[in-house]
Structure formats: C-alpha cells, structure tokens
Design a protein around this motif. Structure first.
Motif, PDB file in Angstrom:
ATOM      1  N   ARG A 369       0.815  -1.220   0.000  1.00  0.00           N
ATOM      2  CA  ARG A 369       0.000   0.000   0.000  1.00  0.00           C
ATOM      3  C   ARG A 369       0.844   1.262   0.000  1.00  0.00           C
ATOM      4  O   ARG A 369       0.393   2.303  -0.449  1.00  0.00           O
ATOM      5  N   ARG A 370       2.065   1.185   0.515  1.00  0.00           N
ATOM      6  CA  ARG A 370       2.897   2.385   0.630  1.00  0.00           C
ATOM      7  C   ARG A 370       3.172   3.036  -0.718  1.00  0.00           C
ATOM      8  O   ARG A 370       3.333   4.240  -0.813  1.00  0.00           O
ATOM      9  N   PRO A 411      -2.747   8.036  -5.364  1.00  0.00           N
ATOM     10  CA  PRO A 411      -2.899   8.660  -6.685  1.00  0.00           C
ATOM     11  C   PRO A 411      -3.942   7.940  -7.529  1.00  0.00           C
ATOM     12  O   PRO A 411      -3.988   6.703  -7.566  1.00  0.00           O
ATOM     13  N   ALA A 412      -4.771   8.720  -8.214  1.00  0.00           N
ATOM     14  CA  ALA A 412      -5.817   8.180  -9.089  1.00  0.00           C
ATOM     15  C   ALA A 412      -5.375   8.349 -10.533  1.00  0.00           C
ATOM     16  O   ALA A 412      -5.502   9.429 -11.106  1.00  0.00           O
ATOM     17  N   GLY A 485       1.007  -8.090  -5.650  1.00  0.00           N
ATOM     18  CA  GLY A 485       1.138  -6.675  -5.309  1.00  0.00           C
ATOM     19  C   GLY A 485       0.055  -5.797  -5.880  1.00  0.00           C
ATOM     20  O   GLY A 485       0.095  -4.567  -5.709  1.00  0.00           O
ATOM     21  N   MET A 486      -0.968  -6.385  -6.545  1.00  0.00           N
ATOM     22  CA  MET A 486      -2.034  -5.595  -7.170  1.00  0.00           C
ATOM     23  C   MET A 486      -3.368  -6.318  -7.028  1.00  0.00           C
ATOM     24  O   MET A 486      -3.416  -7.534  -6.860  1.00  0.00           O
ATOM     25  N   ARG A 487      -4.443  -5.547  -7.109  1.00  0.00           N
ATOM     26  CA  ARG A 487      -5.797  -6.080  -7.076  1.00  0.00           C
ATOM     27  C   ARG A 487      -6.612  -5.449  -8.196  1.00  0.00           C
ATOM     28  O   ARG A 487      -6.435  -4.281  -8.529  1.00  0.00           O
ATOM     29  N   VAL A 488      -7.526  -6.258  -8.790  1.00  0.00           N
ATOM     30  CA  VAL A 488      -8.394  -5.776  -9.851  1.00  0.00           C
ATOM     31  C   VAL A 488      -9.843  -6.031  -9.439  1.00  0.00           C
ATOM     32  O   VAL A 488     -10.183  -7.106  -8.946  1.00  0.00           O
ATOM     33  N   LEU A 489     -10.695  -5.032  -9.608  1.00  0.00           N
ATOM     34  CA  LEU A 489     -12.109  -5.124  -9.210  1.00  0.00           C
ATOM     35  C   LEU A 489     -12.936  -5.575 -10.408  1.00  0.00           C
ATOM     36  O   LEU A 489     -12.926  -4.939 -11.465  1.00  0.00           O
TER      37      LEU A 489
END
Length: 495
Positions: A369-370, A411-412, A485-489
């Motif tokens: 998350r950092r 950041p978006a 290290g990543m997630r996808v919705l």
C-alpha cells in the motif's frame, strides 16, 4: 613537487580562494597570519612548478617537430612524453599532452579509431565505451537537458558487460549520423558524404534486421517519452526496464523467513524461493505519411518526425498496457490480473458502491500500500464522486487546487482503455479498477527504433499520390511479475 599540470592549476585556485578568505577578515589571529604566510610561499612554489612543466612540454613539442622535419614529410608523428604503446600513457595529462588518447576521447567521443582492444579485458573496453558514451551525451545536438539526463540514467542503469547501449549511443548520436539521418528522412540520400555514409554503416551493424536506419539516440521515442512524460498513466507508474535482447529476464523472491534464535543455535533454512520472471518483447510498427509540399516547407522535419513517432507509440502502448493479449503484443495489466487470486468481486452483485473501494484497499497487503495507485477509466472516477453528494465521509477524493487526484489518499491514475461502463442485461466480466503497487508491472523497452523512408506512395491504381512517408518499427514488452502486489475489481454481470 610531483603534481601534474592540471593538479597544479587546481591547487593554485584553491590557494587563491583561501588567501582571499583570509584577506577579507578585519583582524587576523596569530594562526591566520601563519597560514597566510605558508599559503603565500606554497603558491610561489606551485606556480614555479607549473611554469617548469609548461616549458618542458613546449620544448618536447619543438623537439618532436624538429625530428619529424629532419626525417621528411612521411615521418611518423611522435607523441610527447611516454609512447602511446605504453599502458601508462592512456591517462596522460590532457594539458601537457593535448594529443593523448584520453584527451581525444573527450574532444571527439564518437571517434573509436583510438579505442584499443588488444590486451584489454571485455570489462575494460566496456568501461571505455561507456565513458565515451557519457561524454557523447553531453555533446549531443538537437536535444534538451531532460533528454540528456534520461539518456545518462538509461546508460548508467541498464548497460551490460558488452556495452550494448553505449555502442548504440555512440553510433547513433554523432553529428555525422544525425546529418546523414536527416538527409535520409528528407529523401536526399544522394547528398550523403563519405563520413556520413560510414556513420550509417556503423549504426547498421548494430541492428538485427537489414534495411532501415536507427532513429538518432537523441530523437529516439523511448527516450523522449521517458524524459518528457508519457500520456499513458500506466507507463508512468509501472517499473520501466531496458531490454538488450529478445526477452527481459528478472529475479523475484518471496519474503525471507526470519526467526528468533537462541544463542549458539544452528541457523534455520530461511532462504526465500527465487523465481525468474521473463517479459518477451514484441514488434510494433507505424507509418507517417507527408506530402511533398509539406516536406519541402517543413524547416525541421527530423525533429517533427521524432515527435510524431513518439505520439503514435504512446497511443498504441496505452491500449496494450491496459488490455493487451500477450500474444504478439505486451500483456496488459487487466489481462495479467484477471482470473487470478488478485481478482476482487464487488460486494453487491452488479452494483458499484463506495464499499467496493474500501474493500479493494483492505484486500491489498499492507507492504504494497505504501507505493500503491489506482487505475481506472475517467467514467469510474466520476461515479465515485457521486457516491456522496453531501460531502460527508465518502468524499475522500482530493479535487482541484492544482493537486493530483487522490482516492483514499492514493494517486488516481487514468486509463481510458479500461472498462468504464457495464450492461446488466449481458453476461460479462467488467474490470473497472486496479489498485496496487504498479512497480510489479514491468515494461521492457528495447532501445533502437528503426525507420525507413518511402520516397513515393501510390494510390489504388498504382500511380504516385504526391506523398512520401516514414515506416518505423521497434520492440517493447510488458507483463506482471508479481500479481500479489495488485488487485483488480470485477463487476460481473449476468443475463
């Protein structure tokens, strides 16, 4: 006094600065007075030494010229000081020996005729080529400081033992090559001089294919995009590497298993399991047409060609880095994560709500998350803004005031190639957002875009249209090297 001429000049400057500092004081202590006297004496000694060296150097040049004259015009030129065949001569003082190899390297780093390979290791020759390439970057024409900085970073971080990037830089950044390439880009190949032709042939020897010419190093779209910024937010946040072969190979490892140990106890086997992720690079090509009239009127066509190629490359990659299939093209971020353990379903079927945003953050391990970011279509961000119209607890996106958009403090980033809407009447997977540390998504650029000039374009009847064009091709790859290290919705819909 064993100082070289350059060292003596530097020392004189240092003494002068220290004397001026002491002279500016209103009152000098006894220690200051002593230092002032010692520095004054040292200045006289060093200055006298400098003059002796200059006289000796001038005398050596006179003797050398006299001997050459006595032997006749065909006599071989003799360098001052130690013969150049000696290894020690390679680092001769460039002021006392202006024709030494070391000094010549920095006056014309592109001239490789003075690079000695006999009796030197591969690493030693590579170091020499990289030093020349760094000097060449400082002298490159037709680029700004941003491009120079990026080129230096690429060379220092990614060059290999064979000095592959250094060779590419030296071959394609010289003034002769830039002039030759500019003439080729305008269709004026008949005006290329012999020096420019040799520069073209030297660059051609570095390519894997026959035909076409490498884009000059300072105009290479990969370097331009890295220095000036890409329109693709995924490229900006991803980990970017340089591939010198057909596949980029990396190393990844899980967390090391530490333990609390008693004094004198045997260490456990806490080594992590290493893997070797690989990212293949794929060929992409593009075409830039231009009319004969526009080509004649354009004053700086070579710079414009580089800019147009960079823009086209950026647009093509933006889609591939989001949804690329991985077959003949880079593997997109969504493609890499869909169907894996990194996929997260919405809390309520066929409904997107603020709880899904919080759920995504909670699903990502804290260590990622950092450096995490969001990636989504602009339409999805607009829906997020509408979750709470009263400005309450759900309004966690920072908007305006010249600040970048943030969602839950992260950041978006935007990717218009990701899903921005869904149809509840159709059964489908809709991957609407990614959250995670995007340095786990690797983009491997292979430096060296090749371009060919097409002198005449023809129409459907095989007759000239009064247009010319540039056909360009390069290679790039991308893939996730650590899905954790990543997630996808995924907002799945059904009939």
């Amino acid at each position: 006094m064993e100082l070289s001429h350059s060292q003596a000049v530097i020392r004189l400057k240092d003494i002068k600065e220290e004397l001026e500092r002491l002279g500016d004081k209103t009152e000098l202590t006894a220690e200051d007075e002593q230092s002032f006297d010692e520095l004054t004496r040292e200045f006289a000694e060093v200055d006298n030494h400098r003059r002796q060296l200059e006289r000796k150097s001038a005398l050596e040049r006179v003797r050398s010229a006299t001997k050459a004259t006595e032997r006749g015009p065909a006599a071989t030129k003799v360098e001052g000081g130690t013969p150049l065949s000696s290894r020690d001569s390679y680092d001769l003082d460039p002021i006392l020996h202006p024709d030494s190899v070391e000094d010549h390297r920095f006056r014309n780093p592109w001239d490789l005729s003075e690079v000695r390979t006999f009796g030197r290791s591969k690493e030693d020759v590579g170091t020499e080529l990289r030093a020349r390439a760094l000097s060449a970057i400082e002298k490159m024409r037709g680029c700004n400081d941003s491009i120079r900085g990026t080129a230096t970073d690429i060379l220092e971080r990614w060059d290999d033992d064979e000095a592959t990037i250094a060779k590419l830089c030296l071959a394609t950044s010289s003034p002769e090559y830039l002039r030759a390439w500019s003439k080729m880009a305008r269709g004026h190949s008949h005006l290329i001089s012999s020096d420019e032709q040799r520069a073209l042939e030297r660059a051609m020897s570095l390519t894997d294919t026959q035909g076409g010419y490498l884009v000059p190093f300072q105009l290479d779209p990969t370097i331009i995009l890295t220095s000036d910024g890409s329109k693709s937010d995924i490229r900006m946040a991803a980990r970017k590497v340089v591939a010198t072969g057909d596949v980029w190979n990396g190393v990844s490892a899980g967390a090391v298993s530490w333990r609390w140990s008693a004094e004198g106890s045997e260490a456990g086997d806490n080594s992590p399991g290493f893997e070797q992720p690989s990212v293949p690079v794929h060929k992409a090509d593009g075409f830039v047409p231009i009319s004969i009239e526009a080509l004649m009127d354009e004053a700086n066509v070579t710079t414009e060609v580089g800019r147009l190629l960079a823009e086209g490359k950026d647009i093509l990659e933006a889609a591939a880095f989001a949804t690329g299939t991985g077959s003949g093209q880079p593997t997109g971020l969504i493609t890499a994560l869909a169907g894996t353990a990194s996929e997260v379903a919405v809390a309520t079927a066929e409904t997107f709500a603020s709880a899904d945003i919080y759920g995504m953050e909670e699903a990502l391990p804290a260590r990622y998350r950092r450096n995490a970011s969001w990636v989504a279509n602009k339409r999805i961000y607009n829906l997020v803004r509408q979750f709470d119209t009263n400005g309450g607890a759900d309004l966690w996106e920072r908007i305006g005031n010249g600040q970048p958009n943030e969602l839950l403090g992260y950041p978006a980033l935007e990717s218009e190639d990701m899903d921005g809407s869904w149809n509840t009447a159709v059964a489908a997977d809709n991957y609407i957002a990614v959250f995670g540390d995007l340095t786990n998504y690797v983009i491997a650029d292979r430096l060296g875009m090749t371009i060919e000039f097409i002198p005449h374009l023809v129409g459907s009847n095989r007759r000239p249209t009064g247009q010319r064009g540039w056909y360009a091709y390069y290679r790039v790859g991308a893939d996730s090297v650590n899905d954790a290290g990543m997630r996808v919705l995924n907002l799945a819909t059904s009939v």
